[in-house]
Design an enzyme around this catalytic site. Structure first.
Site, PDB file in Angstrom:
ATOM      1  CB  THR A  83     -67.120 -30.508 -38.838  1.00  0.00           C
ATOM      2  OG1 THR A  83     -66.797 -31.877 -39.017  1.00  0.00           O
ATOM      3  CG2 THR A  83     -68.383 -30.362 -38.022  1.00  0.00           C
ATOM      4  CB  THR A 176     -61.590 -39.932 -43.786  1.00  0.00           C
ATOM      5  OG1 THR A 176     -62.366 -41.070 -43.414  1.00  0.00           O
ATOM      6  CG2 THR A 176     -61.632 -38.903 -42.680  1.00  0.00           C
TER       7      THR A 176
HETATM    8  P1  ADP Z   1     -62.898 -32.327 -39.862  1.00  0.00           P
HETATM    9  O1  ADP Z   1     -64.383 -32.175 -39.859  1.00  0.00           O
HETATM   10  O2  ADP Z   1     -62.298 -32.219 -41.237  1.00  0.00           O
HETATM   11  O3  ADP Z   1     -62.419 -33.542 -39.121  1.00  0.00           O
HETATM   12  P2  ADP Z   1     -63.008 -29.985 -38.169  1.00  0.00           P
HETATM   13  O4  ADP Z   1     -63.854 -29.106 -39.001  1.00  0.00           O
HETATM   14  O5  ADP Z   1     -63.670 -30.661 -37.003  1.00  0.00           O
HETATM   15  O6  ADP Z   1     -62.280 -31.077 -39.073  1.00  0.00           O
HETATM   16  O7  ADP Z   1     -61.766 -29.102 -37.701  1.00  0.00           O
HETATM   17  C1  ADP Z   1     -60.944 -29.468 -36.599  1.00  0.00           C
HETATM   18  C2  ADP Z   1     -60.536 -28.232 -35.814  1.00  0.00           C
HETATM   19  O8  ADP Z   1     -59.597 -27.507 -36.587  1.00  0.00           O
HETATM   20  C3  ADP Z   1     -61.702 -27.296 -35.517  1.00  0.00           C
HETATM   21  O9  ADP Z   1     -61.923 -27.201 -34.147  1.00  0.00           O
HETATM   22  C4  ADP Z   1     -61.293 -25.941 -36.034  1.00  0.00           C
HETATM   23  O10 ADP Z   1     -61.161 -25.045 -34.949  1.00  0.00           O
HETATM   24  C5  ADP Z   1     -59.938 -26.120 -36.627  1.00  0.00           C
HETATM   25  N1  ADP Z   1     -59.947 -25.693 -38.032  1.00  0.00           N
HETATM   26  C6  ADP Z   1     -60.246 -26.487 -39.082  1.00  0.00           C
HETATM   27  N2  ADP Z   1     -60.126 -25.809 -40.242  1.00  0.00           N
HETATM   28  C7  ADP Z   1     -59.748 -24.563 -39.911  1.00  0.00           C
HETATM   29  C8  ADP Z   1     -59.454 -23.385 -40.672  1.00  0.00           C
HETATM   30  N3  ADP Z   1     -59.512 -23.405 -42.002  1.00  0.00           N
HETATM   31  N4  ADP Z   1     -59.108 -22.260 -40.021  1.00  0.00           N
HETATM   32  C9  ADP Z   1     -59.016 -22.267 -38.663  1.00  0.00           C
HETATM   33  N5  ADP Z   1     -59.266 -23.345 -37.882  1.00  0.00           N
HETATM   34  C10 ADP Z   1     -59.633 -24.485 -38.492  1.00  0.00           C
END
Ligand code: ADP
Length: 356
Positions: A83, A176
Site C-alpha cells: 500500500t 498476499t
Molecule cells: P502492505 O500493504 O504490504 O500490507 P503497508 O504498505 O501497509 O503494507 O506497510 C505497513 C507499514 O510498514 C506502513 O505503515 C509503513 O509505514 C511501513 N513500511 C512499509 N514498507 C516500508 C518501507 N519500505 N520503508 C519504510 N516503512 C515501510
C-alpha cells in the site's frame, strides 16, 4: 496534489460499507499510526532496491510518453509495503490515488461507482485483489484493457448494452496470494512484482526513521535488536518499536538500547527469531501431537484456535521463509531447525539415543 487516502482525507470518509474507498481491516489507532509514519517518496521508502529502480524507470518512461503507467500488481505477505509503495508511486508521478479493497467491492455498483469517479491519470489501488468476485472482475477487464465500461439497461427483450468510456487510469493491485488471482485478471497487469522480506539492516533503518518521527530515542544496537525480531516486516518493526518505547519509558529513562529492547521483547514473548506465542504453539503442536507432521492446515487451525486464513496469510510466510515450516501435498511439517529452535530433540537424536 491530494492523495485521497492521506490522514486528513481519511477522517472524512465514512466507514460505512457503502463507501468502498477505505483501508480495510485496520483498527482506527493502527491506521492513524501507520499513516503518520508511512513513507511518501522513493527516498524515504527503505529497501526493495531492485523494485524501486525498475519503478523509477517505468515512471520516467510514462512521463516522457505522457501516458498513464501500466497496471501494476504487487504481491507478498502483509506489512511489506505494498500500500505504501502505491502511495509513493502516486506522489512521484504527481497524480491522485483512490484506495479500496476487494471485499468492499461486493456489488457491481461499487466497482462501477469507483471507476466512474476516477479522473484522468489517477491511480486506483485495490488491496486483496484476489478476493474480487467474478462479476467485479468481468467489469474490470474492459476497463483495464480499453478504458470503457459495458453497462446494460432495461429488462429481458428491451435490454440494451451501453459502452461508457472511462478516463485513462492505472490500476495497482495488491495481494498476499498471487496464486489465487484468476489467469485473465493477472494477464491484464503490465508489471507484476513480488515484495521481499527486509534484511535486519533495512529494518533497523525503518525503526530509526519511525523513532525519529515519533520522538523516540534509540541507539543503533537497540534498533538492530528490534529489527532482528521483526520477521523481516516493516509493519511489525514499527509496532515493536512503539511497544519497546513504552517499556523504556516506564521502566527506564525512555532511551532504547539493546539491553532494554531485548528485555522488553522477552516480556512480550517474542523470541530471537521474532516468533510469537501463536507461531510457537503452531510449531509445538506439529512436533508434539503429529511427530513433526505432515498435518493438514484445518487441523492445525482448529487445534490452536486460529482461523485458516490468519495462519496462511500472517504466520506461515515467515515460518516458511525461515525454514521452520514446510508445505507438502499432505500438509505442513516442521524441519530439524524447528526442533532445535524450540529446544526439542530431533527425531534423529531420539533414535540414536534409543540405540545406545
Ligand atoms: P502492505 O500493504 O504490504 O500490507 P503497508 O504498505 O501497509 O503494507 O506497510 C505497513 C507499514 O510498514 C506502513 O505503515 C509503513 O509505514 C511501513 N513500511 C512499509 N514498507 C516500508 C518501507 N519500505 N520503508 C519504510 N516503512 C515501510
Amino acid at each position: 496534489m491530494s492523495i485521497i487516502a492521506d490522514d486528513s482525507d481519511f477522517e472524512k470518509i465514512p466507514k460505512d460499507k457503502k463507501n468502498p474507498i477505505i483501508k480495510p481491516d485496520a483498527v482506527e489507532f493502527d491506521r492513524n499510526f501507520e499513516n503518520c509514519i508511512r513513507p511518501k517518496t522513493f527516498d524515504t521508502y527503505i529497501g526493495q532496491t531492485a523494485l524501486k529502480e525498475t519503478l523509477k524507470i517505468t515512471i520516467k518512461a510514462a512521463k516522457k510518453r505522457e501516458k498513464p503507467l501500466d497496471h501494476l500488481l504487487f504481491y507478498g505477505p502483509p506489512g511489506l509495503g505494498k500500500t505504501t509503495l502505491a502511495g509513493v508511486i502516486a506522489q512521484e508521478t504527481g497524480v491522485d490515488i483512490k484506495i479500496t479493497s476487494a471485499p468492499a467491492l461486493e456489488r457491481p455498483r461499487d466497482i462501477i461507482g469507483i471507476l466512474m469517479s476516477l479522473q484522468g491519470g489517477e491511480i486506483l489501488f485495490i488491496d486483496e485483489i484476489h478476493r474480487l468476485n467474478k462479476v467485479a472482475e468481468e467489469i474490470l477487464y474492459p476497463a483495464m484493457e480499453d478504458f470503457y465500461l459495458d453497462m446494460t439497461t432495461g429488462k429481458s427483450q428491451t435490454v440494451k448494452t451501453l459502452r461508457v468510456p472511462l478516463p485513462k487510469f492505472t490500476l495497482i493491485g495488491a495481494t498476499t496470494k498471487a496464486g489465487e488471482l484468476s489467469g485473465p485478471l493477472r494477464d491484464r497487469f503490465g508489471i507484476i512484482h513480488r515484495l521481499e522480506f527486509y534484511t535486519v539492516d533495512e529494518l533497523a533503518q525503518v525503526i530509526k526513521r519511525t523513532a525519529g518521527i515519533l520522538d523516540i530515542e534509540i541507539d543503533e544496537e537497540g534498533a538492530k535488536a528490534i529489527a532482528s525480531r521483526s520477521r523481516g516486516t516493516p509493519r511489525i518493526a514499527n509496532r515493536l518499536v512503539k511497544r519497546v518505547s513504552d517499556y523504556a519509558l516506564v521502566k527506564y529513562d525512555g532511551k532504547i538500547t539493546r539491553d532494554i529492547a531485548n528485555k522488553s521483547l522477552d516480556i512480550l514473548k517474542i523470541d530471537e527469531y521474532g516468533l510469537d506465542t501463536t507461531d510457537r504453539s503452531l510449531l509445538r503442536l506439529i512436533i508434539e501431537k503429529y511427530d513433526g507432521g505432515p498435518v493438514g492446515i484445518e487441523t492445525i487451525a482448529a487445534a490452536i484456535g486460529e482461523d485458516v486464513r490468519t495462519i496462511e496469510d500472517v504466520c506461515e510466510p515467515f515460518l516458511l521463509q525461515a525454514g521452520l515450516l514446510q508445505r507438502t501435498p499432505r500438509g505442513r511439517k516442521v524441519s530439524p531447525a524447528t526442533y532445535r529452535h524450540l529446544g526439542y530433540k530431533t527425531k534423529q537424536q531420539t533414535t540414536q539415543q534409543s540405540l545406545f
